[in-house]
Design an enzyme around this catalytic site. Structure first.
Site, PDB file in Angstrom:
ATOM      1  N   ASN A   1       9.590 -11.557  -8.352  1.00 22.87           N
ATOM      2  CA  ASN A   1       9.606 -13.281  -8.409  1.00 22.87           C
ATOM      3  C   ASN A   1       8.260 -14.267  -9.456  1.00 22.87           C
ATOM      4  O   ASN A   1       7.266 -13.917  -8.483  1.00 22.87           O
ATOM      5  CB  ASN A   1       9.868 -14.279  -6.565  1.00 22.87           C
ATOM      6  CG  ASN A   1      10.580 -15.315  -6.949  1.00 22.87           C
ATOM      7  OD1 ASN A   1      10.542 -15.813  -7.819  1.00 22.87           O
ATOM      8  ND2 ASN A   1       9.965 -15.541  -5.202  1.00 22.87           N
TER       9      ASN A   1
ATOM     10  N   GLU B   1      11.408 -11.063   4.089  1.00 26.90           N
ATOM     11  CA  GLU B   1       9.613 -11.692   3.760  1.00 26.90           C
ATOM     12  C   GLU B   1       9.438 -12.638   4.883  1.00 26.90           C
ATOM     13  O   GLU B   1       9.803 -13.744   4.539  1.00 26.90           O
ATOM     14  CB  GLU B   1      10.170 -12.610   2.371  1.00 26.90           C
ATOM     15  CG  GLU B   1      11.030 -12.037   1.687  1.00 26.90           C
ATOM     16  CD  GLU B   1      10.208 -12.345   0.319  1.00 26.90           C
ATOM     17  OE1 GLU B   1       9.658 -11.888  -1.095  1.00 26.90           O
ATOM     18  OE2 GLU B   1      10.981 -13.721   0.191  1.00 26.90           O
TER      19      GLU B   1
ATOM     20  N   SER C   1       3.015 -10.370  -0.145  1.00 27.32           N
ATOM     21  CA  SER C   1       1.618  -9.942  -0.005  1.00 27.32           C
ATOM     22  C   SER C   1       1.303  -8.066  -0.434  1.00 27.32           C
ATOM     23  O   SER C   1       0.499  -7.800  -0.213  1.00 27.32           O
ATOM     24  CB  SER C   1       0.199 -10.098   1.039  1.00 27.32           C
ATOM     25  OG  SER C   1       0.419 -11.583   1.117  1.00 27.32           O
TER      26      SER C   1
HETATM   27  P1  PGA Z   1       3.913 -12.621  -2.422  1.00 25.27           P
HETATM   28  O1  PGA Z   1       5.489 -13.494  -2.598  1.00 25.27           O
HETATM   29  O2  PGA Z   1       4.468 -11.401  -2.829  1.00 25.27           O
HETATM   30  O3  PGA Z   1       2.839 -13.583  -3.894  1.00 25.27           O
HETATM   31  O4  PGA Z   1       3.033 -12.405  -1.189  1.00 25.27           O
HETATM   32  C1  PGA Z   1       6.376 -13.064  -2.752  1.00 25.27           C
HETATM   33  C2  PGA Z   1       7.714 -13.966  -2.259  1.00 25.27           C
HETATM   34  O5  PGA Z   1       7.433 -14.730  -2.397  1.00 25.27           O
HETATM   35  O6  PGA Z   1       8.596 -13.071  -2.410  1.00 25.27           O
END
Ligand code: PGA
Length: 253
Positions: free
Chosen positions: A9, A170, A216
């Site tokens: 994403n 998430e 993350s």
């Molecule tokens: P991140 O975002 O890997 O930067 O934590 C994940 C997401 O928002 O899908």
């Protein structure tokens, strides 16, 4: 058996030329290193990049997703993009209900339900996001919160429609913070989600459902998280913006 998927994403990042270069580099790394064809690869660039990226990558191997779509079919909705427009630009999937959409654009379960339906009607795959805030986890309400998000937005779907979904768990406190859920925390929630899906739609649909973890994920922690039995890959934000990092994460799925 269910498919492993790694989805990137990109959020509101990259200029058109940077985005095309990033997509080309991911495509090159995937081809060069002969990544297992069993692993699905999705990228969700900014919408302006989609049609062009679709022309320069091997779209049998890498699918393009949109990061959002309108909850209306078409018409006078200035600034919005309908599912059919997304499809015409080459999208195969749409991320629905990302926590940033819920938080900054007031997307409620009701709106998300409409979006999921429109996405399915247009024969695109929804990647439905759910996840609790930190305070909710601290109060031990995380299971209930995630269950409500799922029940309210996607449990009215028919079996056939539900079987086209991808779910992404998430936890909001892990998104963009550098704090990842432990592999055990991810597994526990994924198993819970699979169980409620089984209770509603039966064992076969539950077993075939791809549930991604997001928050993350990095090349250094992907292996441990993806090794859990109910974690079927990841939805990757920050680490998807560097081809090498994204490719290393794909390799772990
Ligand atoms: P991140 O975002 O890997 O930067 O934590 C994940 C997401 O928002 O899908």
């Amino acid at each position: 058996m269910r498919k492993k998927i790694v989805a990137g994403n990109w959020k509101m990042n990259t200029s058109l030329s940077e985005g095309v270069a990033l997509a080309c580099e991911i495509d090159r790394l995937v081809k060069k290193n002969k990544i297992n064809h069993e692993t699905g690869i999705i990228i969700a660039p900014p919408m302006t990049h989609t049609a062009l990226i679709n022309m320069v990558i091997d779209n049998d191997r890498i699918c393009i997703a949109a990061q959002n779509c309108a909850c209306k079919e078409e018409g006078a909705f200035t600034g919005e993009l309908s599912a059919s427009i997304l499809k015409s630009a080459g999208c195969k999937a749409v991320i629905i209900g990302h926590s940033e959409r819920r938080a900054y654009y007031s997307e409620t379960d009701e709106i998300l339900k409409k979006k999921v339906n429109i996405v399915l009607t247009n024969k695109l795959r929804p990647i439905f996001c759910c996840g609790e805030q930190l305070e909710e986890r601290k109060k031990n309400n995380h299971f209930e919160i995630v269950k409500n998000q799922i029940v309210n937005a996607i449990f009215d779907l028919s079996k056939n429609d539900f079987s086209k979904l991808i779910i992404a768990y998430e936890p909001v406190w892990a998104i963009g913070t550098g704090v990842t859920a432990t592999a055990e925390q991810a597994q526990e929630m994924h198993a819970f989600i699979r169980k409620i899906v089984e209770n509603k739609y039966g064992k076969i649909i539950a077993n075939n459902l791809t549930i991604l973890y997001g928050g993350s994920v990095k090349p250094t922690n992907a292996k441990e998280i993806f090794a859990k039995p109910d974690v079927d890959g990841g939805l990757i934000g920050g680490a998807a913006l560097k081809a090498d990092n994204f490719y290393k994460i794909i390799r772990e799925a």
